[in-house]
Design a protein around this motif. Structure first.
Motif, PDB file in Angstrom:
ATOM      1  N   VAL A 214       0.848  -1.119   0.026  1.00 35.32           N
ATOM      2  CA  VAL A 214      -0.006   0.116  -0.036  1.00 35.32           C
ATOM      3  C   VAL A 214       1.029   1.360   0.088  1.00 35.32           C
ATOM      4  CG1 VAL A 214      -1.752   1.338   1.397  1.00 35.32           C
ATOM      5  CG2 VAL A 214      -1.902  -1.027   0.949  1.00 35.32           C
ATOM      6  N   LYS A 215       1.940   1.266   0.753  1.00 33.86           N
ATOM      7  CA  LYS A 215       3.046   2.349   0.775  1.00 33.86           C
ATOM      8  C   LYS A 215       3.484   2.527  -0.503  1.00 33.86           C
ATOM      9  CE  LYS A 215       4.270   2.166   5.543  1.00 33.86           C
ATOM     10  NZ  LYS A 215       4.649   0.974   6.424  1.00 33.86           N
ATOM     11  N   LEU A 216       3.993   1.677  -1.110  1.00 36.95           N
ATOM     12  CA  LEU A 216       4.491   1.714  -2.514  1.00 36.95           C
ATOM     13  C   LEU A 216       3.338   2.209  -3.455  1.00 36.95           C
ATOM     14  CD1 LEU A 216       7.212   1.066  -3.862  1.00 36.95           C
ATOM     15  CD2 LEU A 216       6.188  -1.057  -4.755  1.00 36.95           C
ATOM     16  N   LYS A 217       2.270   1.837  -3.424  1.00 41.76           N
ATOM     17  CA  LYS A 217       1.104   2.368  -4.256  1.00 41.76           C
ATOM     18  C   LYS A 217       1.076   3.745  -4.044  1.00 41.76           C
ATOM     19  CE  LYS A 217      -2.875   0.290  -4.405  1.00 41.76           C
ATOM     20  NZ  LYS A 217      -3.844  -0.819  -4.000  1.00 41.76           N
ATOM     21  N   GLU A 218       1.345   4.331  -3.116  1.00 42.50           N
ATOM     22  CA  GLU A 218       1.318   5.701  -2.727  1.00 42.50           C
ATOM     23  C   GLU A 218       2.094   6.491  -3.400  1.00 42.50           C
ATOM     24  OE1 GLU A 218      -1.062   5.141   1.609  1.00 42.50           O
ATOM     25  OE2 GLU A 218       1.120   5.726   1.783  1.00 42.50           O
ATOM     26  N   ARG A 219       3.348   6.051  -3.627  1.00 40.80           N
ATOM     27  CA  ARG A 219       4.578   6.514  -4.316  1.00 40.80           C
ATOM     28  C   ARG A 219       4.243   6.573  -5.795  1.00 40.80           C
ATOM     29  NH1 ARG A 219       9.730   3.708  -2.545  1.00 40.80           N
ATOM     30  NH2 ARG A 219      10.696   4.869  -4.057  1.00 40.80           N
ATOM     31  N   TYR A 220       3.525   5.497  -6.409  1.00 39.90           N
ATOM     32  CA  TYR A 220       3.113   5.214  -7.814  1.00 39.90           C
ATOM     33  C   TYR A 220       1.743   5.259  -7.911  1.00 39.90           C
ATOM     34  CZ  TYR A 220       8.497   4.061  -8.009  1.00 39.90           C
ATOM     35  OH  TYR A 220       9.541   4.157  -7.775  1.00 39.90           O
ATOM     36  N   PRO A 221       1.152   6.480  -7.701  1.00 44.32           N
ATOM     37  CA  PRO A 221      -0.511   6.259  -7.765  1.00 44.32           C
ATOM     38  C   PRO A 221      -0.976   5.879  -9.195  1.00 44.32           C
ATOM     39  CG  PRO A 221       0.370   8.644  -7.727  1.00 44.32           C
ATOM     40  CD  PRO A 221       1.362   7.734  -7.339  1.00 44.32           C
ATOM     41  N   ASP A 222      -0.145   6.220 -10.332  1.00 47.39           N
ATOM     42  CA  ASP A 222      -0.784   5.631 -11.520  1.00 47.39           C
ATOM     43  C   ASP A 222      -0.395   4.330 -11.839  1.00 47.39           C
ATOM     44  OD1 ASP A 222      -1.967   8.133 -11.854  1.00 47.39           O
ATOM     45  OD2 ASP A 222       0.081   9.103 -12.691  1.00 47.39           O
ATOM     46  N   ALA A 223       0.514   3.675 -11.305  1.00 46.95           N
ATOM     47  CA  ALA A 223       0.791   2.477 -11.625  1.00 46.95           C
ATOM     48  C   ALA A 223      -0.202   1.333 -11.412  1.00 46.95           C
ATOM     49  CB  ALA A 223       2.141   1.912 -10.816  1.00 46.95           C
ATOM     50  N   LYS A 224      -0.593   0.383 -12.272  1.00 50.37           N
ATOM     51  CA  LYS A 224      -1.342  -1.002 -12.198  1.00 50.37           C
ATOM     52  C   LYS A 224      -0.538  -1.777 -11.089  1.00 50.37           C
ATOM     53  CE  LYS A 224      -4.836   0.064 -14.501  1.00 50.37           C
ATOM     54  NZ  LYS A 224      -6.189   0.460 -13.783  1.00 50.37           N
ATOM     55  N   VAL A 225      -0.936  -2.573 -10.158  1.00 45.58           N
ATOM     56  CA  VAL A 225      -0.265  -3.666  -9.303  1.00 45.58           C
ATOM     57  C   VAL A 225      -0.742  -4.933  -9.912  1.00 45.58           C
ATOM     58  CG1 VAL A 225       0.026  -4.392  -6.965  1.00 45.58           C
ATOM     59  CG2 VAL A 225      -0.349  -1.820  -7.515  1.00 45.58           C
TER      60      VAL A 225
ATOM     61  N   SER B   2      -2.484  -7.051 -21.295  1.00 44.72           N
ATOM     62  CA  SER B   2      -3.822  -6.660 -21.514  1.00 44.72           C
ATOM     63  C   SER B   2      -4.009  -5.244 -20.733  1.00 44.72           C
ATOM     64  CB  SER B   2      -4.780  -7.802 -20.565  1.00 44.72           C
ATOM     65  OG  SER B   2      -4.471  -7.660 -19.544  1.00 44.72           O
ATOM     66  N   LEU B   3      -3.127  -4.928 -19.885  1.00 38.36           N
ATOM     67  CA  LEU B   3      -3.543  -3.781 -19.061  1.00 38.36           C
ATOM     68  C   LEU B   3      -3.105  -2.329 -19.867  1.00 38.36           C
ATOM     69  CD1 LEU B   3      -1.695  -4.584 -15.732  1.00 38.36           C
ATOM     70  CD2 LEU B   3      -4.175  -4.523 -16.223  1.00 38.36           C
ATOM     71  N   ASN B   4      -2.165  -2.502 -20.861  1.00 41.58           N
ATOM     72  CA  ASN B   4      -1.770  -1.051 -21.621  1.00 41.58           C
ATOM     73  C   ASN B   4      -1.454  -0.211 -20.637  1.00 41.58           C
ATOM     74  OD1 ASN B   4      -1.855  -1.778 -24.296  1.00 41.58           O
ATOM     75  ND2 ASN B   4      -4.247  -1.980 -23.906  1.00 41.58           N
ATOM     76  N   ALA B   5      -0.712  -0.473 -19.568  1.00 42.06           N
ATOM     77  CA  ALA B   5      -0.290   0.513 -18.489  1.00 42.06           C
ATOM     78  C   ALA B   5       1.030   1.097 -18.775  1.00 42.06           C
ATOM     79  CB  ALA B   5      -0.257  -0.347 -17.237  1.00 42.06           C
ATOM     80  N   LYS B   6       1.206   2.276 -18.358  1.00 44.59           N
ATOM     81  CA  LYS B   6       2.496   2.909 -18.614  1.00 44.59           C
ATOM     82  C   LYS B   6       3.366   2.382 -17.306  1.00 44.59           C
ATOM     83  CE  LYS B   6       2.090   7.319 -20.783  1.00 44.59           C
ATOM     84  NZ  LYS B   6       0.580   7.971 -20.586  1.00 44.59           N
ATOM     85  N   GLN B   7       2.766   2.307 -16.237  1.00 39.60           N
ATOM     86  CA  GLN B   7       3.706   1.698 -14.997  1.00 39.60           C
ATOM     87  C   GLN B   7       2.936   0.393 -14.335  1.00 39.60           C
ATOM     88  OE1 GLN B   7       3.906   4.881 -12.247  1.00 39.60           O
ATOM     89  NE2 GLN B   7       6.022   5.537 -12.769  1.00 39.60           N
ATOM     90  N   VAL B   8       3.821  -0.298 -14.059  1.00 42.16           N
ATOM     91  CA  VAL B   8       3.203  -1.569 -13.226  1.00 42.16           C
ATOM     92  C   VAL B   8       4.094  -1.991 -12.149  1.00 42.16           C
ATOM     93  CG1 VAL B   8       3.314  -4.134 -13.507  1.00 42.16           C
ATOM     94  CG2 VAL B   8       2.251  -2.853 -15.395  1.00 42.16           C
ATOM     95  N   ILE B   9       3.728  -2.112 -10.938  1.00 47.07           N
ATOM     96  CA  ILE B   9       4.302  -2.653  -9.898  1.00 47.07           C
ATOM     97  C   ILE B   9       4.043  -3.983  -9.886  1.00 47.07           C
ATOM     98  CG2 ILE B   9       4.321  -2.716  -7.248  1.00 47.07           C
ATOM     99  CD1 ILE B   9       3.099   0.260  -7.311  1.00 47.07           C
ATOM    100  N   PHE B  10       5.173  -4.860  -9.872  1.00 51.86           N
ATOM    101  CA  PHE B  10       5.213  -6.180  -9.940  1.00 51.86           C
ATOM    102  C   PHE B  10       5.650  -6.897  -8.710  1.00 51.86           C
ATOM    103  CE2 PHE B  10       5.885 -10.523 -11.163  1.00 51.86           C
ATOM    104  CZ  PHE B  10       5.068 -10.964 -12.282  1.00 51.86           C
ATOM    105  N   VAL B  11       4.486  -7.488  -8.044  1.00 52.74           N
ATOM    106  CA  VAL B  11       5.156  -8.314  -6.853  1.00 52.74           C
ATOM    107  C   VAL B  11       4.673  -9.606  -6.567  1.00 52.74           C
ATOM    108  CG1 VAL B  11       2.698  -7.651  -5.980  1.00 52.74           C
ATOM    109  CG2 VAL B  11       4.408  -7.666  -4.322  1.00 52.74           C
ATOM    110  N   PRO B  12       5.473 -10.383  -5.841  1.00 55.65           N
ATOM    111  CA  PRO B  12       6.823 -10.082  -5.275  1.00 55.65           C
ATOM    112  C   PRO B  12       7.972 -10.775  -6.132  1.00 55.65           C
ATOM    113  CG  PRO B  12       5.572 -12.272  -4.270  1.00 55.65           C
ATOM    114  CD  PRO B  12       4.786 -11.670  -5.423  1.00 55.65           C
ATOM    115  N   ASP B  13       7.622 -11.360  -7.224  1.00 60.93           N
ATOM    116  CA  ASP B  13       8.967 -12.047  -7.849  1.00 60.93           C
ATOM    117  C   ASP B  13       9.852 -11.070  -8.689  1.00 60.93           C
ATOM    118  OD1 ASP B  13      10.713 -13.725  -8.447  1.00 60.93           O
ATOM    119  OD2 ASP B  13       9.550 -15.109  -9.651  1.00 60.93           O
ATOM    120  N   GLN B  14      10.970 -10.725  -8.161  1.00 59.64           N
ATOM    121  CA  GLN B  14      11.521  -9.675  -9.256  1.00 59.64           C
ATOM    122  C   GLN B  14      11.977 -10.433 -10.410  1.00 59.64           C
ATOM    123  OE1 GLN B  14      15.734  -9.008  -7.855  1.00 59.64           O
ATOM    124  NE2 GLN B  14      14.979  -9.843  -5.948  1.00 59.64           N
TER     125      GLN B  14
END
Ligand code: 13P
Ligand code: SF4
Length: 305
Positions: free
Chosen positions: A99-110, A139-151
């Motif tokens: 949730v904290k990371l999402k706040e730093r990247y509000p436009d990213a899809k998780v 499928s998301l056509n997203a500019k930014q994606v937070i990918f969790v947890p496997d780097q």
């Protein structure tokens, strides 16, 4: 006719009496795979559990897998024969930190890998498995994606979606991450005619040795379809038993002895029998977490292939 040992026969009898279904991940031991109604990768298992009508599921896998089955079918009883069979990678991501990371990247899809807790799924936009991750992110056509947890999986997927910026969680699978380039180099020297099949949870630099990269199901299909007879397998060793059951003529070499998931191996026939006898261990989740996490899983299942 398949020959079962006494314990297997007792389990199959109990399964019948209780109208249960037994599912097993491809990393399970051979004797557990043999008594399962379905053996598959995490995507196949979640699809099956969502559509099967049986009200009692014995899940031979790790906690997040049984949890996903429960989230998709809350009215069913889902049993995990060893409640301590967890996935250390899933435990590397906590919902509060996400949730904290999402706040730093509000436009990213998780995008959360299915190897995650219900709480993490509850705060993610969509789930993925190793077999559909590229398709899900596309499928998301997203500019930014937070990918969790496997780097490692996230980094691998990012190479197929260069237009998307990836913010990678620093989690990893201890089993696949232990594999080193030198292991593959040595194996290739020892077996020059073998093709190398790898799971995307392996480190980026090791994937350079791969002739094929895919989920456990994709690796099995690849080995079975190739004319080649020798393969170096770079994923958990249970998959070798699976391929041997399906086609014993293939020569398979495990890329490293480190490829053993102790958590998967916590499920034994004895515990499966006890699970059916004692109705243990029931997966139970808070209702609101379950409802939020269901959206994340269902969105994944609705994405066309
Ligand atoms: P699959 O999605 O290939 O089943 O992998 C799950 C897993 O836990 C790999 O380590
Ligand atoms: Fe988790 Fe790795 Fe075991 Fe898969 S192999 S269940 S990712 S610890």
């Amino acid at each position: 006719m398949k020959k079962y040992n006494l314990l297997q026969k007792q389990i199959l009898q109990l399964k019948k009496e209780k109208n249960a279904v037994i599912v097993a991940h491809t990393y399970q031991t051979k004797e557990v795979q043999e008594i399962a109604d379905l053996v598959g990768d995490s995507l196949q298992l979640s699809q099956f559990c969502a559509s099967d009508t049986s009200q009692l599921i014995v899940f031979c896998g790790v906690h997040f897998m049984a949890e996903s089955a429960k989230i998709l079918s809350p009215q069913k009883t889902v049993l995990l024969p060893d409640i301590h069979a967890g996935c250390p990678m899933a435990d590397m991501a906590k919902a509060d930190d996400l949730v904290k990371l999402k706040e730093r990247y509000p436009d990213a899809k998780v995008v959360c890998y299915i190897n995650s807790t219900a709480e993490v799924k509850a705060v993610s936009d969509i789930c993925c498995t190793s077999s559909n991750a590229v398709n899900i992110v596309k499928s998301l056509n997203a500019k930014q994606v937070i990918f969790v947890p496997d780097q490692n999986l996230g980094r691998y997927v990012s190479t197929f979606v260069p237009e998307t910026q990836f913010i990678l969680w620093e989690g990893y699978c201890r089993v696949h991450h232990r594999l080193q380039s030198v292991d593959l180099f040595d194996m290739k020297e020892a077996h020059p005619n073998a093709l190398v099949a790898m799971h995307p949870e392996c480190r980026e630099e090791t994937l350079e040795f791969a002739d094929f990269i895919g989920s456990t199901k994709a690796i099995i299909d690849y080995v079975l379809e190739q004319d080649n007879n020798e393969f170096i397998i770079a994923t958990e060793q249970g998959i070798i038993d699976r391929i041997n059951i399906l086609n014993p003529s293939k020569k398979l070499y495990l890329a490293s002895e480190c490829l053993l998931c102790k958590n998967m191996k916590k499920i034994t026939l004895k515990k499966v029998k006890e699970a059916l006898e004692e109705n243990q261990y029931k997966i139970e989740l808070e209702e609101n977490i379950m409802n939020q996490a269901r959206g994340c899983l269902q969105r994944m299942l609705e994405v066309p292939k």
